[in-house]
Design an enzyme around this catalytic site. Structure first.
Site, mmCIF file in Angstrom:
data_model
loop_
_atom_site.group_PDB
_atom_site.id
_atom_site.type_symbol
_atom_site.label_atom_id
_atom_site.label_comp_id
_atom_site.label_asym_id
_atom_site.label_seq_id
_atom_site.Cartn_x
_atom_site.Cartn_y
_atom_site.Cartn_z
ATOM 1 N N GLY A 264 0.773 -1.242 0.000
ATOM 2 C CA GLY A 264 0.000 0.000 0.000
ATOM 3 C C GLY A 264 0.793 1.275 0.000
ATOM 4 C CD GLU A 298 0.841 -9.128 1.610
ATOM 5 O OE1 GLU A 298 -0.077 -8.319 1.329
ATOM 6 O OE2 GLU A 298 0.615 -10.264 2.066
ATOM 7 N N GLY A 300 3.896 -3.368 -3.776
ATOM 8 C CA GLY A 300 3.763 -3.516 -5.221
ATOM 9 C C GLY A 300 4.126 -2.201 -5.895
ATOM 10 N NE ARG A 301 -0.136 2.564 -5.850
ATOM 11 C CZ ARG A 301 -1.200 2.565 -6.664
ATOM 12 N NH1 ARG A 301 -1.153 3.230 -7.793
ATOM 13 N NH2 ARG A 301 -2.295 1.933 -6.320
ATOM 14 N NE ARG A 337 -2.833 3.822 -10.894
ATOM 15 C CZ ARG A 337 -2.675 5.050 -10.441
ATOM 16 N NH1 ARG A 337 -2.120 5.972 -11.200
ATOM 17 N NH2 ARG A 337 -3.037 5.359 -9.221
ATOM 18 C CE1 TYR A 341 -8.607 1.877 -9.016
ATOM 19 C CE2 TYR A 341 -6.658 2.111 -10.404
ATOM 20 C CZ TYR A 341 -7.555 1.311 -9.720
ATOM 21 O OH TYR A 341 -7.385 -0.057 -9.736
ATOM 22 C CB CYS A 369 -15.816 5.339 -28.877
ATOM 23 S SG CYS A 369 -15.052 5.427 -30.494
ATOM 24 C CD GLU A 370 -16.367 3.980 -22.747
ATOM 25 O OE1 GLU A 370 -16.927 4.676 -21.870
ATOM 26 O OE2 GLU A 370 -16.738 2.842 -23.061
ATOM 27 C CE1 TYR A 398 -1.899 -3.037 -8.620
ATOM 28 C CE2 TYR A 398 -0.624 -1.177 -7.805
ATOM 29 C CZ TYR A 398 -1.129 -2.448 -7.630
ATOM 30 O OH TYR A 398 -0.862 -3.136 -6.475
HETATM 31 C C1 LIG Z 1 -2.596 -5.252 -4.109
HETATM 32 C C2 LIG Z 1 -2.066 -5.864 -2.883
HETATM 33 C C3 LIG Z 1 -0.802 -5.506 -2.405
HETATM 34 C C4 LIG Z 1 0.063 -4.449 -3.063
HETATM 35 O O1 LIG Z 1 -0.470 -3.179 -2.948
HETATM 36 P P1 LIG Z 1 0.417 -1.910 -3.409
HETATM 37 O O2 LIG Z 1 -0.465 -0.755 -3.132
HETATM 38 O O3 LIG Z 1 0.708 -2.084 -4.838
HETATM 39 O O4 LIG Z 1 1.639 -1.914 -2.572
HETATM 40 C C5 LIG Z 1 -0.325 -6.144 -1.279
HETATM 41 N N1 LIG Z 1 -1.067 -7.084 -0.626
HETATM 42 C C6 LIG Z 1 -2.298 -7.445 -1.063
HETATM 43 C C7 LIG Z 1 -3.044 -8.465 -0.312
HETATM 44 C C8 LIG Z 1 -2.829 -6.846 -2.198
HETATM 45 O O5 LIG Z 1 -4.039 -7.204 -2.603
#
Ligand SMILES: *Cc1c(COP(=O)(O)O)cnc(C)c1O
Length: 442
Positions: A264, A298, A300-301, A337, A341, A369-370, A398
Site C-alpha cells: 500500500g 507486500e 507492489g506500486r 488509472r 481512479y 470512444c468513451e 497497475y
Molecule cells: C494489491 C495488494 C498488495 C500491493 O499493494 P500496493 O499498493 O501495490 O503496494 C499487497 N497485498 C495485497 C493483499 C494486495 O491485494
C-alpha cells in the site's frame, strides 16, 4: 489523497522541470531528448512504435534495495513479498527473484508466473478473498510459504482440501482492522464495509478454531489496508490493532509467529509528500518490536510504479473554442488509472526543445470512444505538433497489467532498459491475436 486531488491546477501542478528533477533516472539531452537511464526514449519509440511501456530495471532494483535496507535497519526480521499484480512481466518477476525477494500472489495464474520466474514457493504468500478450490489445491501442491485466509468459509474449504491430501497448510488470518486509509474509494481495503479480511471482533475465535482444524496450522496474522497510501496514520492504527490481537491470542495460549503488514505504500505521482520506507519501518518497529515476531511486507506500486513510463505519439491536436484536445495513440485500454481512479500522471514531451516551450492548458485524451478516455484535463503543456512523442510518467505499476483490448486495440509492447541497453520484454500483441480465440458458430 483527497478526493479532488486528481483535478489539475496549472498554478500548483509540478512543472515538466520539477517532474524530471524528482526522477533521476530521467534526464533531458539537448539533441537526443528525454533519456531513461541514458537511453533516448525516442529511439525506442522509433524502433518499436507507440504506445509502448518502458521500465528502468536499475530503478526497480534500487528501490527494492532501499526498501530492504530500511527494514534491515530496524533490526526486525522482515521478509519482502513483491505484489505481482502491480507488474507481472516475467522479466520484472525474475529481477525480484534475483534480489531474493518473495512474491504476494492473488490468483493461480500469478502463482504459476512467479514460479516460472524463479521465485521459490517457500517465499510466496497467497492472498485474496475468493481463491477457488482449484487454486487452493494448486497452492497446496506447490507448498507455498503461507496462505492468507480471508473468511471462516475459506478456512473450512482449505482445511477439507489439505486434510484430504494429508498435508498441513501454514495459514495467516487476514484481519480487517477497520481503518480508513484515506485513499481512493476503489482501492481502500481496510474498512469494515470493504469485502476484505476477517472482522477484528471475530478474529480471536476463528484463530482458535483454525488451531483445532485438520490440515491447518495457524502461524499468524495479516493485514493490507489499501493502496496508494500517503499518510502513516492509518498504518499506525492498523498495526496497533494487529499487535493487540496478537497479544490476545498469545494470552489465550495460541502461537503467533508472524505478522504480514501488507503493501500500500504510495508514490509521489504529483511530487506530493509521501511515506518513506524508513517511516513505514519505524511504524512497524513501534508496534511489533517487543513481540518476537517474523514480519512481512507486500509492496507492489512503490517498487515498480516510478520506474515505468508509457510512450505515446500525438495523433493530432484538435482545436476547439476551449482548450485544445491533444489526441494520443495511447488510450484508457492501455493505462486505465486516470479513467478508473481519477489518477494524476505527469505527461512530458520527449523532445528537449518541446519541453522548453511555454506551457498552455490542454486536455490530453486517447482515441477510444468513451469520454472517460482522458489522461489529463486543463494540463499545462507546451504546444505539441502531430507526431510529437510524450512520456506518461509513473506508469510502471497497475499499467500494462490492467490493459485491455477494448476498441480492438492490441496490447502494447513492453521494453526495459538495463545497463544502458534496451530490450523488448513483452512483444506487442499481433493484430490477428484479436480474433484468434473467436469461433464462428456452425
Ligand atoms: C494489491 C495488494 C498488495 C500491493 O499493494 P500496493 O499498493 O501495490 O503496494 C499487497 N497485498 C495485497 C493483499 C494486495 O491485494
Amino acid at each position: 489523497m483527497a478526493a479532488a486531488s486528481h483535478r489539475n491546477d496549472p498554478t500548483t501542478d509540478p512543472s515538466i522541470h520539477d517532474l524530471i528533477a524528482g526522477r533521476p533516472w530521467l534526464r533531458y539531452h539537448a539533441m537526443d531528448g528525454l533519456l531513461l537511464d541514458g537511453v533516448p526514449l525516442a529511439a525506442i519509440a522509433d524502433a518499436v512504435a507507440t504506445p509502448t511501456w518502458v521500465y528502468s530495471a536499475a530503478t526497480m532494483r534500487a528501490r527494492c534495495r532501499a526498501l530492504t535496507a530500511a527494514m534491515t535497519e530496524t533490526a526486525l526480521d522482515v521478509s519482502t513479498h513483491y505484489a505481482v499484480k502491480a507488474n507481472d512481466s516475467l522479466a520484472v518477476l525474475a529481477l525480484f527473484a534475483a534480489e531474493a525477494v518473495g512474491a504476494d500472489v492473488v490468483s493461480g495464474g500469478e502463482l504459476l508466473k512467479a514460479r516460472q520466474a524463479g521465485i521459490p514457493a517457500s517465499r510466496i504468500v497467497y492472498s485474496g478473498i475468493g481463491k477457488s478450490a482449484a487454486e487452493l489445491r494448486l497452492a497446496l501442491a506447490h507448498d507455498v510459504g503461507q496462505i492468507n485466509v480471508e473468511s471462516a468459509e475459506e478456512l473450512a474449504m482449505l482445511s477439507a482440501l489439505a486434510a484430504a491430501d494429508g498435508i498441513t497448510a501454514r495459514v495467516a488470518l487476514r484481519i480487517n482492522p477497520d481503518v480508513d486509509a484515506a485513499t481512493n474509494d476503489k482501492i481502500a481495503t481496510g474498512r469494515a464495509t470493504d469485502k476484505f479480511g476477517i472482522a477484528h471482533h471475530e478474529a480471536a475465535a476463528l484463530y482458535a478454531q483454525a488451531a483445532s482444524l485438520p490440515g491447518i496450522r495457524p502461524v499468524g496474522l495479516a493485514t493490507h489496508i489499501g493502496s496508494q497510501i500517503l499518510d502513516l496514520a492509518p498504518y499506525r492504527d492498523a498495526f496497533a490493532r494487529i499487535a493487540g490481537l496478537a497479544q490476545t491470542l498469545r494470552r489465550n495460549g495460541l502461537a503467533v509467529e508472524t505478522v504480514d503488514c501488507g503493501g500500500g505504500l504510495g508514490i509521489a505521482y504529483r511530487n506530493e509528500p509521501a511515506v518513506s520506507p524508513t517511516a513505514l519501518a519505524a511504524a512497524m518497529k513501534a508496534a511489533f518490536h517487543n513481540l518476537d515476531l517474523r514480519l512481512a511486507i507486500e509492496p507492489g506500486r512503490w517498487l515498480v510504479g516510478p520506474a515505468g513510463v508509457l510512450l505515446a505519439s500525438v495523433v493530432l491536436v484538435k482545436r476547439t473554442a476551449q482548450q485544445p484536445f491533444v489526441v494520443l495513440d495511447a488510450a484508457m485500454n492501455d493505462l486505465v488509472r486516470p479513467a478508473m481512479y481519477d489518477a494524476w500522471h505527469g505527461i512530458v514531451p520527449l523532445s528537449a526543445t518541446d519541453a522548453l516551450a511555454p506551457p498552455r492548458p490542454a486536455t490530453v485524451v486517447g482515441p477510444v470512444c468513451e469520454t472517460g478516455d482522458t489522461f489529463a484535463r486543463n494540463r499545462a503543456l507546451p504546444p505539441l505538433a502531430g507526431n510529437a512523442c510524450v512520456a506518461i510518467l509513473d506508469a510502471g505499476a497497475y499499467g500494462a497489467v490492467m490493459s485491455s483490448t477494448y476498441n480492438a486495440r492490441p496490447l502494447a509492447a513492453e521494453v526495459w532498459v538495463d545497463a544502458e541497453r534496451w530490450s523488448v520484454i513483452r512483444d506487442r500483441q499481433p493484430i490477428e491475436a484479436l480474433w484468434q480465440r473467436d469461433r464462428l458458430p456452425p
